[in-house]
Scaffold this motif. Structure first.
Motif, mmCIF file in Angstrom:
data_model
loop_
_atom_site.group_PDB
_atom_site.id
_atom_site.type_symbol
_atom_site.label_atom_id
_atom_site.label_comp_id
_atom_site.label_asym_id
_atom_site.label_seq_id
_atom_site.Cartn_x
_atom_site.Cartn_y
_atom_site.Cartn_z
ATOM 1 N N LEU A 179 18.406 29.677 41.334
ATOM 2 C CA LEU A 179 18.866 28.753 40.300
ATOM 3 C C LEU A 179 18.904 27.362 40.911
ATOM 4 C CD1 LEU A 179 20.211 28.038 37.551
ATOM 5 C CD2 LEU A 179 22.412 28.593 38.612
ATOM 6 N N ASP A 180 18.164 26.432 40.318
ATOM 7 C CA ASP A 180 18.142 25.050 40.785
ATOM 8 C C ASP A 180 19.303 24.307 40.137
ATOM 9 O OD1 ASP A 180 17.705 22.427 41.431
ATOM 10 O OD2 ASP A 180 15.620 22.357 40.735
ATOM 11 N N LEU A 339 29.268 40.028 44.651
ATOM 12 C CA LEU A 339 29.548 39.490 45.985
ATOM 13 C C LEU A 339 28.886 38.123 46.073
ATOM 14 C CD1 LEU A 339 30.368 39.516 48.996
ATOM 15 C CD2 LEU A 339 28.224 40.736 49.468
ATOM 16 N N MET A 340 29.677 37.095 46.387
ATOM 17 C CA MET A 340 29.132 35.751 46.573
ATOM 18 C C MET A 340 29.296 35.338 48.033
ATOM 19 S SD MET A 340 30.261 32.051 44.966
ATOM 20 C CE MET A 340 29.425 32.225 43.389
ATOM 21 N N VAL A 341 28.180 35.116 48.716
ATOM 22 C CA VAL A 341 28.196 34.522 50.049
ATOM 23 C C VAL A 341 28.171 33.020 49.842
ATOM 24 C CG1 VAL A 341 27.051 34.420 52.294
ATOM 25 C CG2 VAL A 341 26.947 36.527 50.929
ATOM 26 N N ARG A 342 29.144 32.306 50.407
ATOM 27 C CA ARG A 342 29.458 30.975 49.890
ATOM 28 C C ARG A 342 29.745 29.952 50.979
ATOM 29 N NH1 ARG A 342 35.683 30.148 48.764
ATOM 30 N NH2 ARG A 342 35.053 28.336 49.953
ATOM 31 N N ASP A 343 29.733 28.692 50.540
ATOM 32 C CA ASP A 343 30.316 27.624 51.345
ATOM 33 C C ASP A 343 31.418 26.974 50.514
ATOM 34 O OD1 ASP A 343 29.054 25.935 49.526
ATOM 35 O OD2 ASP A 343 27.645 25.083 50.964
ATOM 36 N N ILE A 349 33.963 27.104 41.844
ATOM 37 C CA ILE A 349 33.132 27.995 41.039
ATOM 38 C C ILE A 349 33.769 29.375 40.921
ATOM 39 C CG2 ILE A 349 30.941 29.246 40.969
ATOM 40 C CD1 ILE A 349 29.580 26.881 42.173
ATOM 41 N N ALA A 350 34.238 29.903 42.047
ATOM 42 C CA ALA A 350 34.698 31.296 42.107
ATOM 43 C C ALA A 350 35.763 31.648 41.061
ATOM 44 C CB ALA A 350 35.204 31.610 43.515
ATOM 45 N N LEU A 392 24.046 34.085 46.601
ATOM 46 C CA LEU A 392 24.172 33.208 47.759
ATOM 47 C C LEU A 392 24.264 31.783 47.258
ATOM 48 C CD1 LEU A 392 24.067 32.569 50.814
ATOM 49 C CD2 LEU A 392 21.567 32.616 50.648
ATOM 50 N N LEU A 393 25.342 31.095 47.601
ATOM 51 C CA LEU A 393 25.517 29.703 47.187
ATOM 52 C C LEU A 393 25.806 28.852 48.418
ATOM 53 C CD1 LEU A 393 27.217 28.178 44.140
ATOM 54 C CD2 LEU A 393 27.836 27.306 46.389
#
Length: 410
Positions: A179-180, A339-343, A349-350, A392-393
């Motif tokens: 997603l851009d 599952l969100m791998v995040r910074d 957002i979460a 993945l974000l």
């Protein structure tokens, strides 16, 4: 003849006001304690001298600890002098023409196609692991603030947009579902100067709200993900604005008055509808478990106090950069597990994304996140929880080299 800058008058008075206040408190204390010392010595109480020195040491470290005020004074000075660039803690911060604070990269060059291709290869590895374990995958490419910023100081370079566009080009060549988010934000109707905080590099809460809904739309388009579209309507939320509450990470380095934009207003966005959650942080003692409404679990109101240099108000969403966090939506037990791998961009957002799930697990892999315990092995965690989706974000673009273990998933 050079025009007189009226800001100099403001600066001088600010210095006098703060400086005299600092001195008055400290030297009044010194004077009072000196009188007490003289009285005690007169009566032969020699031991009081040690107590006197302890008192002065304590007052020196507390009363004269005017770090915040000194930074603010310096920010006045730099603004009066017309300074546009400040370097602190190995980071270079610049002020754009409209007063926004942005970060300047020192390398002086855009990332190569080869570097960015390495990033995409690492992302592909995570996609493969997700798919092998029955989960659909989505990479959310989030542009950093500099992507939209204009009016940089002379003799500075901004390669963020070029790097991000190269990333999108490499993703197009791959089989990575993505997603851009740059397009999402451009089409959101939010003005460019309102997407991010003035004094920080992060998205504002409403930007995070829009991004969360866009992730749901993309999951629906690609994989048939079902979600309640009423939750995507901002009219179903309360918005409480805290005026001039937030001084972001850039502002903490430059001082409050370096930019005319000053401090940022901060919006707390919470549902009007009923919610029920369990929130856990497995790496924290007793899993840091909370239970209650959206406001009581995934919003951390202790970070909503005004203390510009000591409190990170941004962390009121999700609690900040947490190594592993689980948001269980008790009103949607039959929903999907993500599952969100995040910074850090995922903080805003979460909470909103969790409204559409039964469980949202977020994992922060960055090397500076030094909370207790070892880093999560994402492959093992995927096998353990069996998510329906892996997202993945990450913001910006990394070279995915040995020194950057954001992409060291396994």
């Amino acid at each position: 003849m050079k025009k007189f800058n009226k800001n100099i008058i403001v600066f001088v008075f600010a210095v006098l006001f703060i400086g005299l206040g600092m001195g008055k408190v400290f030297f009044t204390t010194m004077s009072d304690e000196a009188v007490n010392l003289a009285k005690n010595l007169k009566h032969g109480k020699i031991g009081y001298f040690s107590e006197f020195t302890d008192i002065i040491d304590d007052k020196s470290s507390t009363t004269l600890n005017y770090h915040d005020n000194l930074i603010d004074i310096n920010s006045f000075k730099e603004r009066v002098m017309g300074t546009r660039i400040i370097e602190k803690d190995s980071i270079t911060i610049a002020k754009t023409d409209d007063g926004n604070l942005v970060e300047i990269r020192k390398s002086g060059r855009a990332l190569s196609q080869k570097d960015v291709a390495g990033t995409v290869e690492k992302i592909s590895e995570l996609r493969d692991v997700a798919n092998e374990n029955g989960a659909e995958f989505l990479y959310c490419a989030a542009p950093r603030k500099e992507y939209f910023a204009e009016g940089f100081p002379e003799n500075t370079s901004n390669y963020i947009k070029e790097d991000f566009d190269t990333l999108i080009s490499e993703l197009e060549k791959s089989d990575v579902p993505y997603l851009d988010a740059s397009k999402v934000l451009q089409e959101s109707g939010i003005p460019n100067d309102k997407l991010y905080f003035n004094t920080d590099h992060h998205w504002r809460p409403y930007t995070g709200f829009v991004a969360a809904n866009s992730i749901c739309e993309e999951l629906n388009r690609r994989y048939g993900f079902e979600y309640n579209k009423d939750y995507a309507d901002i009219n179903n939320y309360n918005i409480e604005t805290y005026d001039n509450l937030f001084l972001g990470s850039h502002g903490k380095k430059t001082g409050r008055f370096f930019t005319p934009a000053g401090t940022d207003d901060f919006d707390l966005i919470t549902p009007k509808f009923e919610t029920s959650y369990i929130q856990e942080q497995p790496f924290k003692k007793n899993k840091a478990r909370t239970e209650g409404s959206f406001d009581e679990t995934v919003i951390f109101k202790k970070f909503l106090e005004k203390d510009y240099y000591a409190i990170n108000n941004y962390a009121s969403y999700s609690g900040g950069d947490i190594k592993l966090q689980i948001m269980k939506n008790q009103l949607n037990p039959d929903g999907k597990k993500i599952l969100m791998v995040r910074d850090s961009y995922a903080c805003v957002i979460a909470p909103f994304l969790s409204l559409y799930t039964s469980e949202l697990h977020t994992c922060d892999m960055r090397n500076f996140n030094k909370s207790a315990g070892k880093k999560v092995n994402v492959e093992e965690y995927i096998k353990e929880i069996s998510p329906d989706y892996v997202i993945l974000l990450y913001s910006g673009v990394s070279t995915a080299n040995a020194s950057d273990d954001r992409y060291d998933f396994f």
